[in-house]
Design a protein around this motif. Structure first.
Motif, PDB file in Angstrom:
ATOM      1  N   TRP A 113      -1.771   3.597  -1.823  1.00  0.00           N
ATOM      2  CA  TRP A 113      -2.893   3.837  -2.356  1.00  0.00           C
ATOM      3  C   TRP A 113      -3.298   5.307  -0.920  1.00  0.00           C
ATOM      4  O   TRP A 113      -2.866   5.497   0.104  1.00  0.00           O
ATOM      5  CB  TRP A 113      -3.067   2.116  -1.209  1.00  0.00           C
ATOM      6  CG  TRP A 113      -2.821   1.409  -2.055  1.00  0.00           C
ATOM      7  CD1 TRP A 113      -3.075   1.179  -3.311  1.00  0.00           C
ATOM      8  CD2 TRP A 113      -2.925  -0.066  -1.400  1.00  0.00           C
ATOM      9  NE1 TRP A 113      -2.421  -0.583  -3.640  1.00  0.00           N
ATOM     10  CE2 TRP A 113      -2.598  -0.510  -2.592  1.00  0.00           C
ATOM     11  CE3 TRP A 113      -3.566  -0.539  -0.467  1.00  0.00           C
ATOM     12  CZ2 TRP A 113      -2.792  -2.152  -2.029  1.00  0.00           C
ATOM     13  CZ3 TRP A 113      -3.195  -2.352  -0.402  1.00  0.00           C
ATOM     14  CH2 TRP A 113      -2.875  -3.179  -1.686  1.00  0.00           C
ATOM     15  N   GLY A 160       1.243  -1.093  -0.047  1.00  0.00           N
ATOM     16  CA  GLY A 160       0.025   0.582   0.140  1.00  0.00           C
ATOM     17  C   GLY A 160       0.669   1.024  -0.475  1.00  0.00           C
ATOM     18  O   GLY A 160       0.627   2.799  -0.956  1.00  0.00           O
ATOM     19  N   LEU A 207      -8.524   2.849   1.005  1.00  0.00           N
ATOM     20  CA  LEU A 207      -7.545   1.763   0.284  1.00  0.00           C
ATOM     21  C   LEU A 207      -7.669   0.655   0.695  1.00  0.00           C
ATOM     22  O   LEU A 207      -7.480  -0.271   1.669  1.00  0.00           O
ATOM     23  CB  LEU A 207      -7.546   2.034  -1.201  1.00  0.00           C
ATOM     24  CG  LEU A 207      -7.229   0.689  -1.745  1.00  0.00           C
ATOM     25  CD1 LEU A 207      -8.146  -0.499  -1.941  1.00  0.00           C
ATOM     26  CD2 LEU A 207      -6.097   1.073  -2.371  1.00  0.00           C
ATOM     27  N   ARG A 208      -6.048   1.784   1.874  1.00  0.00           N
ATOM     28  CA  ARG A 208      -5.086   0.740   2.719  1.00  0.00           C
ATOM     29  C   ARG A 208      -5.980   0.448   4.106  1.00  0.00           C
ATOM     30  O   ARG A 208      -5.885  -1.006   4.262  1.00  0.00           O
ATOM     31  CB  ARG A 208      -4.360   2.088   2.961  1.00  0.00           C
ATOM     32  CG  ARG A 208      -3.252   2.607   2.383  1.00  0.00           C
ATOM     33  CD  ARG A 208      -2.320   3.565   2.390  1.00  0.00           C
ATOM     34  NE  ARG A 208      -1.294   2.257   3.419  1.00  0.00           N
ATOM     35  CZ  ARG A 208      -0.843   3.184   4.479  1.00  0.00           C
ATOM     36  NH1 ARG A 208       0.062   4.097   3.832  1.00  0.00           N
ATOM     37  NH2 ARG A 208       0.049   2.230   4.847  1.00  0.00           N
ATOM     38  N   GLY A 247      -9.842   1.273  -6.441  1.00  0.00           N
ATOM     39  CA  GLY A 247      -9.002   2.874  -6.266  1.00  0.00           C
ATOM     40  C   GLY A 247      -9.480   3.860  -6.406  1.00  0.00           C
ATOM     41  O   GLY A 247      -9.244   4.617  -5.368  1.00  0.00           O
ATOM     42  N   ARG A 258      -3.220  -5.801  -9.911  1.00  0.00           N
ATOM     43  CA  ARG A 258      -4.091  -4.503 -10.626  1.00  0.00           C
ATOM     44  C   ARG A 258      -4.795  -4.869 -11.544  1.00  0.00           C
ATOM     45  O   ARG A 258      -3.671  -5.167 -12.218  1.00  0.00           O
ATOM     46  CB  ARG A 258      -2.717  -3.444  -9.940  1.00  0.00           C
ATOM     47  CG  ARG A 258      -2.731  -3.231  -7.867  1.00  0.00           C
ATOM     48  CD  ARG A 258      -1.523  -2.217  -7.786  1.00  0.00           C
ATOM     49  NE  ARG A 258      -0.728  -3.072  -8.635  1.00  0.00           N
ATOM     50  CZ  ARG A 258       0.281  -3.779  -8.079  1.00  0.00           C
ATOM     51  NH1 ARG A 258      -0.304  -4.476  -6.183  1.00  0.00           N
ATOM     52  NH2 ARG A 258       1.244  -4.095  -8.145  1.00  0.00           N
ATOM     53  N   VAL A 299      -7.681  -3.366  -7.071  1.00  0.00           N
ATOM     54  CA  VAL A 299      -7.097  -3.854  -6.611  1.00  0.00           C
ATOM     55  C   VAL A 299      -7.612  -5.160  -5.873  1.00  0.00           C
ATOM     56  O   VAL A 299      -8.796  -4.970  -5.222  1.00  0.00           O
ATOM     57  CB  VAL A 299      -6.319  -3.199  -5.122  1.00  0.00           C
ATOM     58  CG1 VAL A 299      -5.766  -4.155  -4.709  1.00  0.00           C
ATOM     59  CG2 VAL A 299      -5.370  -1.781  -5.827  1.00  0.00           C
TER      60      VAL A 299
END
Length: 146
Positions: A30, A25, A34-35, A140, A73, A78
């Motif tokens: 990221w 990440g 998202l992370r 993302g 990806r 992701v």
């Protein structure tokens, strides 16, 4: 950095898997949502796999089951696939927890899949060649807008 990782099905290995995902990440920049969502979902999935998929005691030591993580990806998505050789179980079939009127009425536990559904754009399950495959997909672009 590898975008695949194999670890024993051992609670002590969850931190190693989370550190691996965190490094990816950071490397790929990221967005925070998202992370957070990916790390939370991986932690929840691995904890449940290690805790419940190996009732015969193969969850520790040299005979521990094996969990493989694959990160892919595609465009701006992701996808993290978690494979294990434990008992067949499709967590996507779990119903959401019952609604409650107050926090005092809420049950402890059983909310992990609901959290995963909140942060992931898609969650897919398959049983292939005696292995569970749980794929967590996050967009993302949507995460950046949050």
């Amino acid at each position: 950095m590898r975008d695949s990782l194999e670890v024993p099905a051992d609670l002590a290995q969850i931190a190693h898997a989370l550190a691996w995902l965190e490094q990816i990440g950071e490397r790929d920049a990221w967005p925070p949502r998202l992370r957070f969502g990916m790390e939370l979902s991986l932690d929840e999935a691995l904890t449940n796999i290690v805790s419940y998929a190996y009732p015969d005691g193969r969850d520790v030591g040299p005979s521990a089951g094996r969990i493989t993580l694959h990160l892919a990806r595609v465009d701006d998505q992701v996808a993290l696939t978690i494979e294990d050789d434990g008992l067949a179980f499709d967590p996507t079939q779990l119903p959401p927890p019952a609604a409650v009127d107050s926090i005092d009425d809420a049950e402890i536990g059983g909310h992990g899949m609901q959290l995963m559904r909140h942060y992931m754009d898609a969650i897919r399950y398959a049983r292939v060649d005696g292995r569970n495959q749980l794929t967590l997909v996050a967009d993302g672009v949507a995460a950046r807008g949050a």
